[in-house]
Write an enzyme that holds these catalytic residues in place. Structure first.
Site, short mmCIF file in Angstrom:
data_model
loop_
_atom_site.label_atom_id
_atom_site.label_comp_id
_atom_site.label_asym_id
_atom_site.label_seq_id
_atom_site.Cartn_x
_atom_site.Cartn_y
_atom_site.Cartn_z
N ARG A 14 0.83 -1.22 0.00
CA ARG A 14 0.00 0.00 0.00
C ARG A 14 0.86 1.27 0.00
O ARG A 14 1.03 1.92 -1.03
CB ARG A 14 -0.96 -0.03 1.21
CG ARG A 14 -2.10 0.98 1.10
CD ARG A 14 -1.74 2.39 1.47
NE ARG A 14 -1.28 2.54 2.84
CZ ARG A 14 -0.75 3.67 3.31
NH1 ARG A 14 -0.62 4.72 2.54
NH2 ARG A 14 -0.33 3.73 4.56
N ASP A 15 1.46 1.61 1.15
CA ASP A 15 2.24 2.85 1.22
C ASP A 15 3.39 2.78 0.23
O ASP A 15 3.78 3.79 -0.38
CB ASP A 15 2.77 3.03 2.66
CG ASP A 15 3.03 4.49 3.02
OD1 ASP A 15 3.19 5.31 2.11
OD2 ASP A 15 3.11 4.80 4.23
N HIS A 206 5.35 4.78 12.58
CA HIS A 206 5.31 4.73 11.11
C HIS A 206 6.30 5.78 10.60
O HIS A 206 5.95 6.94 10.39
CB HIS A 206 3.86 5.05 10.69
CG HIS A 206 3.58 5.05 9.22
ND1 HIS A 206 2.92 4.02 8.59
CD2 HIS A 206 3.85 5.95 8.25
CE1 HIS A 206 2.78 4.30 7.29
NE2 HIS A 206 3.34 5.48 7.06
N CYS A 239 4.68 9.11 -0.20
CA CYS A 239 3.28 9.53 -0.16
C CYS A 239 3.08 10.56 -1.25
O CYS A 239 3.80 11.56 -1.29
CB CYS A 239 2.91 10.11 1.20
SG CYS A 239 1.22 10.75 1.22
N ASN A 248 8.71 4.00 3.68
CA ASN A 248 8.87 3.65 5.10
C ASN A 248 10.21 2.98 5.31
O ASN A 248 10.80 2.42 4.39
CB ASN A 248 7.78 2.65 5.53
CG ASN A 248 6.41 3.27 5.62
OD1 ASN A 248 5.58 3.08 4.74
ND2 ASN A 248 6.19 4.04 6.65
P1 HMG Z 1 -13.11 14.27 -3.20
O1 HMG Z 1 -12.83 14.58 -4.63
O2 HMG Z 1 -13.23 15.40 -2.23
O3 HMG Z 1 -14.37 13.31 -3.04
O4 HMG Z 1 -11.99 13.26 -2.71
P2 HMG Z 1 -15.82 13.36 -3.50
O5 HMG Z 1 -16.62 12.71 -2.45
O6 HMG Z 1 -16.20 14.75 -3.97
O7 HMG Z 1 -15.79 12.40 -4.80
C1 HMG Z 1 -15.07 12.72 -5.98
C2 HMG Z 1 -14.93 11.47 -6.84
O8 HMG Z 1 -14.14 10.50 -6.14
C3 HMG Z 1 -16.25 10.79 -7.16
O9 HMG Z 1 -16.11 10.18 -8.43
C4 HMG Z 1 -16.33 9.70 -6.12
O10 HMG Z 1 -17.10 8.60 -6.52
C5 HMG Z 1 -14.89 9.29 -5.99
P3 HMG Z 1 -16.65 10.90 -9.78
O11 HMG Z 1 -18.11 11.12 -9.51
O12 HMG Z 1 -15.87 12.18 -9.91
O13 HMG Z 1 -16.34 9.89 -10.85
N1 HMG Z 1 -14.60 8.70 -4.68
C6 HMG Z 1 -14.05 7.48 -4.50
N2 HMG Z 1 -13.63 6.55 -5.36
C7 HMG Z 1 -13.12 5.42 -4.85
N3 HMG Z 1 -13.01 5.18 -3.52
C8 HMG Z 1 -13.42 6.09 -2.63
C9 HMG Z 1 -13.97 7.31 -3.12
N4 HMG Z 1 -14.47 8.41 -2.52
C10 HMG Z 1 -14.85 9.24 -3.48
N5 HMG Z 1 -13.31 5.86 -1.32
C11 HMG Z 1 -11.16 11.54 -1.26
C12 HMG Z 1 -11.97 12.81 -1.39
C13 HMG Z 1 -10.95 11.30 0.21
C14 HMG Z 1 -11.93 10.38 -1.88
C15 HMG Z 1 -9.83 11.72 -2.03
O14 HMG Z 1 -9.22 12.92 -1.62
C16 HMG Z 1 -8.89 10.57 -1.80
O15 HMG Z 1 -9.09 9.49 -2.31
N6 HMG Z 1 -7.83 10.77 -1.01
C17 HMG Z 1 -6.87 9.73 -0.66
C18 HMG Z 1 -5.47 10.16 -0.90
C19 HMG Z 1 -4.52 9.03 -0.56
O16 HMG Z 1 -4.79 7.86 -0.78
N7 HMG Z 1 -3.35 9.41 -0.01
C20 HMG Z 1 -2.31 8.49 0.34
C21 HMG Z 1 -2.62 7.68 1.55
S1 HMG Z 1 -2.34 8.56 3.09
C22 HMG Z 1 -0.66 8.24 3.49
O17 HMG Z 1 0.03 7.68 2.69
C23 HMG Z 1 -0.16 8.60 4.86
C24 HMG Z 1 0.04 7.38 5.76
O18 HMG Z 1 0.93 6.44 5.18
C25 HMG Z 1 0.62 7.82 7.14
C26 HMG Z 1 1.87 8.69 7.04
O19 HMG Z 1 2.82 8.32 6.33
O20 HMG Z 1 1.86 9.73 7.71
C27 HMG Z 1 -1.29 6.66 6.04
MG MG Z 2 3.04 6.60 5.19
#
Ligand code: HMG
Ligand code: MG
Length: 298
Positions: A14-15, A206, A239, A248
């Site tokens: 994933r990450d 993490h 990320c 990581n």
């Molecule tokens: P948004 O654009 O504000 O959402 O995104 P929305 O509700 O307005 O929807 C927009 C579109 O996204 C729609 O599709 C939804 O269906 C779709 P359209 O009508 O345009 O075709 N949608 C989805 N599709 C699939 N799965 C879903 C989903 N939700 C909405 N769950 C949202 C908001 C949160 C979805 C977006 O910003 C997003 O996906 N963000 C995730 C970003 C991400 O994955 N970042 C990396 C992970 S975090 C990380 O790595 C940190 C960590 O490791 C810890 C650390 O290191 O500190 C955990």
């Molecule tokens: Mg991370």
């Protein structure tokens, strides 16, 4: 629980893969997870049910879950940002979900499009729904040392946020140094502030390895009784919403360190390192683990 036993949470699928330029096929992602499970890892984050427009590498996570071998003891987790993601994770029979927010608004807005406060409001019913179905909920707390947009984070802020995530019903809080800028000099006071409010058994660390401090930062965590460590095979990843971040701390390094300290992980280092080398070759990138490089020198 034996005090010398450490639980590793494997982040590579994933990450790791979410920030690799080259995408693995579904079959390759599945083989990666199978190999990681066979090396003895009991917690693996398989994928993310996030917007495929934002993170195309995690598309097809549903198909991946459907193909997973479910015979062993391995717990398979999924990252979930909202109700749509939770529903997908439930349908995929994820053993655990990870909700994710941060200490800072800048990163939270870039990552999930809302403020920290809005994220907590959003998560509350999601935690309840997951728990009712017997799905464990991990709370990721990012930017525990600093935010790429808002600057340094105060230790008291981390403690307060971790407590709020625990109060929502998360079983564990994973403290993320998202951009890997911490050193033991900043990590230790952060951990002390959090441990003032929360027992070590509910915490994971993490650490991203951007500045090469990931392994060093594990020592203050281990000294303080934290026994759950997130890591990524071959140091894969980063990320996409944290500019300049790297993967990581490498799983191979963590296992080598812990075994050297006389602690146990249940992981077969040779099998793990072979998997790290295998996935690096599939991605066409150098092996990001020094231990992996040493074991595959010829
Ligand atoms: P948004 O654009 O504000 O959402 O995104 P929305 O509700 O307005 O929807 C927009 C579109 O996204 C729609 O599709 C939804 O269906 C779709 P359209 O009508 O345009 O075709 N949608 C989805 N599709 C699939 N799965 C879903 C989903 N939700 C909405 N769950 C949202 C908001 C949160 C979805 C977006 O910003 C997003 O996906 N963000 C995730 C970003 C991400 O994955 N970042 C990396 C992970 S975090 C990380 O790595 C940190 C960590 O490791 C810890 C650390 O290191 O500190 C955990
Ligand atoms: Mg991370």
């Amino acid at each position: 629980v034996r005090d010398d036993r450490v639980s590793l949470v494997e982040m590579g699928p994933r990450d790791g893969l979410q920030n690799e330029a080259n995408t693995l096929s579904l079959v390759q992602r599945l083989e990666l997870i199978q190999r990681l499970a066979e090396s003895g890892l009991q917690r693996i984050e398989v994928g993310a049910f996030v917007s495929p427009k934002k993170v195309p590498q995690m598309a097809d996570s549903a198909a991946l879950f459907a193909a997973l071998p479910r015979k062993g003891q391995t717990r398979y987790g999924a990252l979930v940002p909202n109700l749509q993601g939770l529903q997908a994770a439930i349908a995929a029979r994820a053993d655990e979900i990870g909700l994710f927010t941060a200490c800072s608004d800048g990163f939270t807005r870039a990552n999930i499009g809302i403020s920290v406060e809005e994220s907590l409001v959003r998560f509350a019913p999601l935690v309840q729904e997951a728990r009712q179905l017997g799905i464990k909920v991990r709370g990721y707390l990012s930017t525990v040392i600093a935010c790429p947009f808002d600057g340094p984070t105060r230790p008291k802020r981390v403690a307060a946020m971790a407590e709020r995530l625990l109060d929502l019903g998360c079983h564990e809080i994973s403290l993320g140094d998202t951009i890997g800028v911490g050193t033991p000099g900043t990590v230790a006071p952060m951990l002390d502030a959090v441990l003032h409010e929360i027992p070590a058994g509910r915490l994971a660390v993490h650490f991203h390895d951007t500045y090469g401090q990931g392994l060093a930062n594990l020592l203050p965590a281990l000294e303080r009784g934290i026994r759950t460590i997130d890591c990524s095979v071959a140091g894969l990843g980063g990320c996409p919403y944290a500019p300049g971040a790297s993967g990581n701390v490498a799983s191979e390094e963590v296992v080598y360190l812990l075994h050297g300290l006389g602690m146990s992980t249940g992981v077969d280092l040779d099998k793990l390192a072979a998997t790290g080398q295998w996935v690096s070759e599939r991605l066409g990138r150098p092996n990001g683990s020094r231990v992996g490089q040493a074991l595959h020198a010829n």
